[in-house]
Design a protein around this motif. Structure first.
Motif, PDB file in Angstrom:
ATOM      1  N   GLY A  11       0.770  -1.303   0.107  1.00  0.00           N
ATOM      2  CA  GLY A  11      -0.038  -0.204  -0.099  1.00  0.00           C
ATOM      3  C   GLY A  11       1.002   1.314   0.099  1.00  0.00           C
ATOM      4  O   GLY A  11       0.692   2.061  -0.758  1.00  0.00           O
ATOM      5  N   ALA A  12       1.902   1.204   0.874  1.00  0.00           N
ATOM      6  CA  ALA A  12       2.972   2.369   0.674  1.00  0.00           C
ATOM      7  C   ALA A  12       3.508   2.553  -0.598  1.00  0.00           C
ATOM      8  O   ALA A  12       3.535   3.681  -0.904  1.00  0.00           O
ATOM      9  N   ALA A  13       3.909   1.571  -1.151  1.00  0.00           N
ATOM     10  CA  ALA A  13       4.403   1.711  -2.488  1.00  0.00           C
ATOM     11  C   ALA A  13       3.551   2.379  -3.572  1.00  0.00           C
ATOM     12  O   ALA A  13       3.811   3.046  -4.426  1.00  0.00           O
ATOM     13  N   MET A  14       2.166   1.931  -3.335  1.00  0.00           N
ATOM     14  CA  MET A  14       1.300   2.516  -4.327  1.00  0.00           C
ATOM     15  C   MET A  14       1.088   4.038  -4.149  1.00  0.00           C
ATOM     16  O   MET A  14       0.890   4.823  -4.796  1.00  0.00           O
ATOM     17  N   VAL A  15       1.099   4.420  -2.913  1.00  0.00           N
ATOM     18  CA  VAL A  15       0.970   5.852  -2.640  1.00  0.00           C
ATOM     19  C   VAL A  15       2.305   6.552  -3.199  1.00  0.00           C
ATOM     20  O   VAL A  15       2.153   7.506  -3.809  1.00  0.00           O
ATOM     21  N   LEU A  16       3.529   5.767  -2.959  1.00  0.00           N
ATOM     22  CA  LEU A  16       4.718   6.443  -3.497  1.00  0.00           C
ATOM     23  C   LEU A  16       4.660   6.576  -4.949  1.00  0.00           C
ATOM     24  O   LEU A  16       4.819   7.637  -5.775  1.00  0.00           O
ATOM     25  N   ALA A  17       4.075   5.587  -5.821  1.00  0.00           N
ATOM     26  CA  ALA A  17       4.105   5.433  -7.210  1.00  0.00           C
ATOM     27  C   ALA A  17       2.972   6.599  -7.660  1.00  0.00           C
ATOM     28  O   ALA A  17       3.237   7.386  -8.759  1.00  0.00           O
TER      29      ALA A  17
END
Ligand code: EPZ
Length: 420
Positions: A375-381
């Motif tokens: 989920g954190a990765a999706m926010v960063l992307a």
């Protein structure tokens, strides 16, 4: 169900305060069950998982006072009324398994709902049980529960086939009140293990070697209450370091232990990110030169942390040149690859490896959180993608990061939370 709406955001800037470690506070709260007296935990992060642990401790018989605004949790367990962790709590948080060791130590029995698997893997507990048996416990499994019983616990020797964090913690907590000496070989070396050992030693335990692959414990008759400040969250630290890098920003992180994020620092520097540590904190800059690719292999601490793999993969999708990521800790920690590919990352999975071509301008899309760090990765992307990214199932994120959206917005991220 709530979701995040993320717009392409300019370079992040400003400063962010890192909260206390989720993966340190959970075992420490469980270890408070061992004390005859009051334990005061400071810098505890305000997280759903911490809330679930409070509920679990209350169901066991603890008196728990939580003052999240001041990061303070007080736990007192004069009498254990229930030696079990029920399924309705375990299914919400697999770390509930961490009460098994303290219950076994304090009451010589523990009945825990089997945690089951999750998005990143089967998450077995065989090494936890192997450790309890080495201390003299009998184990029984059935109807979705596992039960451990012992007339008494005696010190023993256990070799962990894999340096499991949870198994190391659970065995430590069972061994501190056992009669005699315990040796845990091939133990996990994570900073959270050291924090747990420090907490228990302040309670009167005798734990040596935490942070190395061999932990020696001399059992004591009882433990008393204490006060303890939890270490900062090294994974939240790494997540905001990558946020500064991926947005080509300039961010100051406060309340950081650089030693706990050495592999993330090393890899970001290989990508061309500038990292400066000073008394005021750690300054991370992704704006000083074009960022380039690097390769990642996740390993138990002190190797590159598996909990930073998804976030780093989002960064590697946007840098110049191809990268290879190898996930060696969990067997299924690539659920975020499909979601990043919906944004144009064009990542290919080959067995335990992912090949990230890089040089991509990601496009905003509707994506889901498959697990906390994904989920954190999706926010960063989403911060870097052209257009709007809609991220659903964000309860995963809010389980493990406190004030996640507020912290990103304070750095200039265009991110709002909407209820479906
Ligand atoms: C802890 O989980 C963390 N959770 C995880 O963080 C982290 O990813 C993991 O350690 C590895 O660092 C907490 O501390 C609450 P393991 P844990 O036991 O203890 C195998 C996050 O995002 N294994 O070290 O469950 C297992 O299958 C979470 O904050 C066995 O085979 O992890 C896995 O492949 C995700 N038998 C490997 O060990 C066992 O009995 C690592 O698991 C136990 C584990």
């Amino acid at each position: 169900m709530a979701k995040y709406i993320v717009q392409k955001s300019g370079p992040l800037h400003g400063e962010v305060e890192i909260s206390g470690s989720k993966n340190a506070v959970l075992p420490i709260m469980a270890a408070a069950l061992l004390a005859e007296g009051e334990c005061e935990i400071l810098e505890a992060p305000a997280l759903r998982d911490v809330d679930v642990m409070c509920k679990l401790l209350r169901s066991i018989g603890s008196e728990v006072k939580e003052d999240y605004d001041n990061g303070r949790i007080v736990i007192r367990t004069d009498k254990i009324i229930e030696e079990q962790a029920p399924y309705e709590l375990v299914k919400r948080m697999r770390a509930s398994i961490l009460v098994m060791g303290p219950l076994l130590a304090r009451t010589k029995k523990a009945k825990i709902a089997l945690p089951g698997g999750c998005a990143i893997g089967a998450r077995p507990i065989d090494l936890h049980l192997k450790g309890f048996q080495a201390l003299g416990a009998e184990i029984e499994q059935g109807h979705g529960y596992v039960e451990a019983r012992a007339d008494k616990l005696t010190g023993g020797k256990v070799y962990l086939d894999f340096p499991s964090v949870g198994a190391t913690e659970n065995i430590m907590m069972a061994a501190v009140l056992a009669e005699g000496n315990t040796i845990i070989e091939n133990a996990a070396e994570e900073p959270e293990i050291v924090d747990l050992a420090n907490f228990m030693n302040k309670m009167g335990a005798k734990v040596k070697g935490a942070g190395t692959d061999t932990i020696r414990i001399e059992g004591v008759p009882s433990l008393h209450g204490t006060r303890h400040t939890v270490i900062p969250d090294r994974i939240e630290t790494g997540t905001f370091m990558v946020a500064a890098a991926i947005t080509r920003g300039n961010v100051l992180l406060k309340n950081v232990v650089p030693d706990h994020v050495k592999p993330v620092i090393a890899k970001l520097i290989e990508c061309g990110v500038s990292i400066e540590d000073s008394d005021e904190g750690m300054r991370v800059r992704g704006d000083l030169q074009p960022l380039i690719s690097t390769d990642i292999k996740t390993m138990p601490y002190p190797g590159f942390p598996t909990d930073m793999q998804p976030q780093f993969m989002a960064l590697l999708a946007t840098v110049s040149g191809p990268s290879v990521v190898v996930e060696t800790v969990f067997e299924n920690r690539y659920m975020h690859v499909g979601e990043l590919n919906r944004m144009g990352a064009e990542i290919k999975i080959e067995g335990r490896s992912s090949i990230i071509p890089g040089d991509k301008t990601l496009q905003g899309a509707q994506v889901i959180c498959t697990d906390l760090r994904a989920g954190a990765a999706m926010v960063l992307a989403g911060l870097m993608a052209e257009g709007t990214t809609e991220i659903s199932e964000i309860y995963h994120l809010e389980r493990g990061y406190s004030s996640f959206a507020d912290k990103f917005r304070s750095l200039g991220a265009d991110l709002i939370k909407v209820e479906d």
